[in-house]
Design a protein around this motif. Structure first.
Motif, short mmCIF file in Angstrom:
data_model
loop_
_atom_site.label_atom_id
_atom_site.label_comp_id
_atom_site.label_asym_id
_atom_site.label_seq_id
_atom_site.Cartn_x
_atom_site.Cartn_y
_atom_site.Cartn_z
N ILE A 1 14.93 -11.78 -25.38
CA ILE A 1 15.93 -11.85 -26.46
C ILE A 1 16.32 -10.44 -26.89
CG2 ILE A 1 16.27 -12.50 -28.89
CD1 ILE A 1 14.53 -15.01 -28.23
N GLY A 2 15.33 -9.58 -27.06
CA GLY A 2 15.60 -8.20 -27.46
C GLY A 2 16.44 -7.46 -26.43
N ALA B 1 2.31 -17.03 -32.90
CA ALA B 1 1.48 -17.26 -31.71
C ALA B 1 0.21 -16.42 -31.77
CB ALA B 1 2.28 -16.96 -30.44
N GLU B 2 0.33 -15.17 -32.20
CA GLU B 2 -0.86 -14.31 -32.34
C GLU B 2 -1.84 -14.88 -33.36
OE1 GLU B 2 -2.30 -11.88 -30.90
OE2 GLU B 2 -0.76 -10.98 -29.65
N VAL C 1 3.64 -15.75 -23.17
CA VAL C 1 4.93 -16.40 -22.93
C VAL C 1 5.88 -16.15 -24.11
CG1 VAL C 1 6.08 -18.65 -22.70
CG2 VAL C 1 4.03 -18.13 -21.34
N THR C 2 5.36 -16.24 -25.32
CA THR C 2 6.18 -16.01 -26.51
C THR C 2 6.66 -14.56 -26.56
OG1 THR C 2 4.86 -17.67 -27.65
CG2 THR C 2 6.26 -16.30 -29.02
N ALA C 3 5.77 -13.62 -26.26
CA ALA C 3 6.14 -12.20 -26.28
C ALA C 3 7.18 -11.88 -25.20
CB ALA C 3 4.90 -11.34 -26.12
N ILE C 4 7.03 -12.46 -24.02
CA ILE C 4 8.01 -12.23 -22.94
C ILE C 4 9.36 -12.81 -23.33
CG2 ILE C 4 8.61 -12.88 -20.58
CD1 ILE C 4 5.59 -12.59 -19.91
N ALA D 1 12.51 -14.64 -33.02
CA ALA D 1 11.62 -14.20 -31.94
C ALA D 1 10.38 -13.50 -32.51
CB ALA D 1 12.36 -13.28 -30.98
N SER D 2 10.60 -12.63 -33.49
CA SER D 2 9.47 -11.90 -34.09
C SER D 2 8.52 -12.84 -34.80
CB SER D 2 10.00 -10.86 -35.09
OG SER D 2 10.86 -9.95 -34.46
#
Length: 119
Positions: free
Chosen positions: A105-106, A62-63, A97-100, A55-56
Motif C-alpha cells: 500500500i505504501g 497484528a503485532e 503478511v500484514t506488514a507486506i 494499513a498502519s
C-alpha cells in the motif's frame, strides 16, 4: 462507567508492555512515524491518508495479537513443544503478511509521489 474507564487503562498497559518488550512493535511504531512524516511532506490526499492509517493500524494490531498469542503459548506450554512452535510461527506469519500488505500500500501511494518530486 468506572469499569469502562479502567478498560482503557488495561489497554494502555498492554500497549506499554508490547512497546517495552517487543522489538518488532517498536520497529513498526518508528516506521509509522517515518511514514507519517513522509505523508505530511508529500501532502497526501485524505483517501491516501485513510489507506495509510488502515494499513498502519492493521500492522500494529497484528503485532499486538502476535504478542498476546506468544505470551499465552509460553504460559500453557513452557517447555518446547512442536505444536507450540507452529502456533507461534503462524501468528508471526500473520504479522509478516500484514506488514507486506502495508508495504505494498505504501509503495503504491509513495512511488508516484517520489517520481513526481524527482522530475
Amino acid at each position: 462507567m468506572n469499569r469502562f474507564l479502567k478498560s482503557f487503562g488495561y489497554a494502555f498497559s498492554g500497549l506499554g508492555y508490547a512497546f517495552k518488550s517487543q522489538f518488532n512493535f517498536k520497529f513498526h511504531v518508528v516506521a509509522l512515524l517515518v511514514v507519517g512524516l513522509l505523508g505530511w511532506y508529500c501532502q497526501l490526499s485524505p483517501v491516501e491518508w485513510l489507506w495509510i492509517i488502515m494499513a498502519s493500524g492493521m500492522v500494529l494490531m497484528a503485532e499486538l495479537l502476535n504478542t498476546a498469542i506468544e505470551v499465552l503459548v509460553n504460559l500453557v506450554s513452557p517447555d518446547i513443544h512442536p505444536k507450540a512452535k507452529i502456533i507461534k510461527d503462524v501468528a508471526a506469519a500473520a504479522v509478516l503478511v500484514t506488514a507486506i500488505t502495508a508495504l505494498g500500500i505504501g509503495l503504491v501511494i509513495f512511488i508516484p509521489k517520489m517520481v513526481e518530486y524527482a522530475t
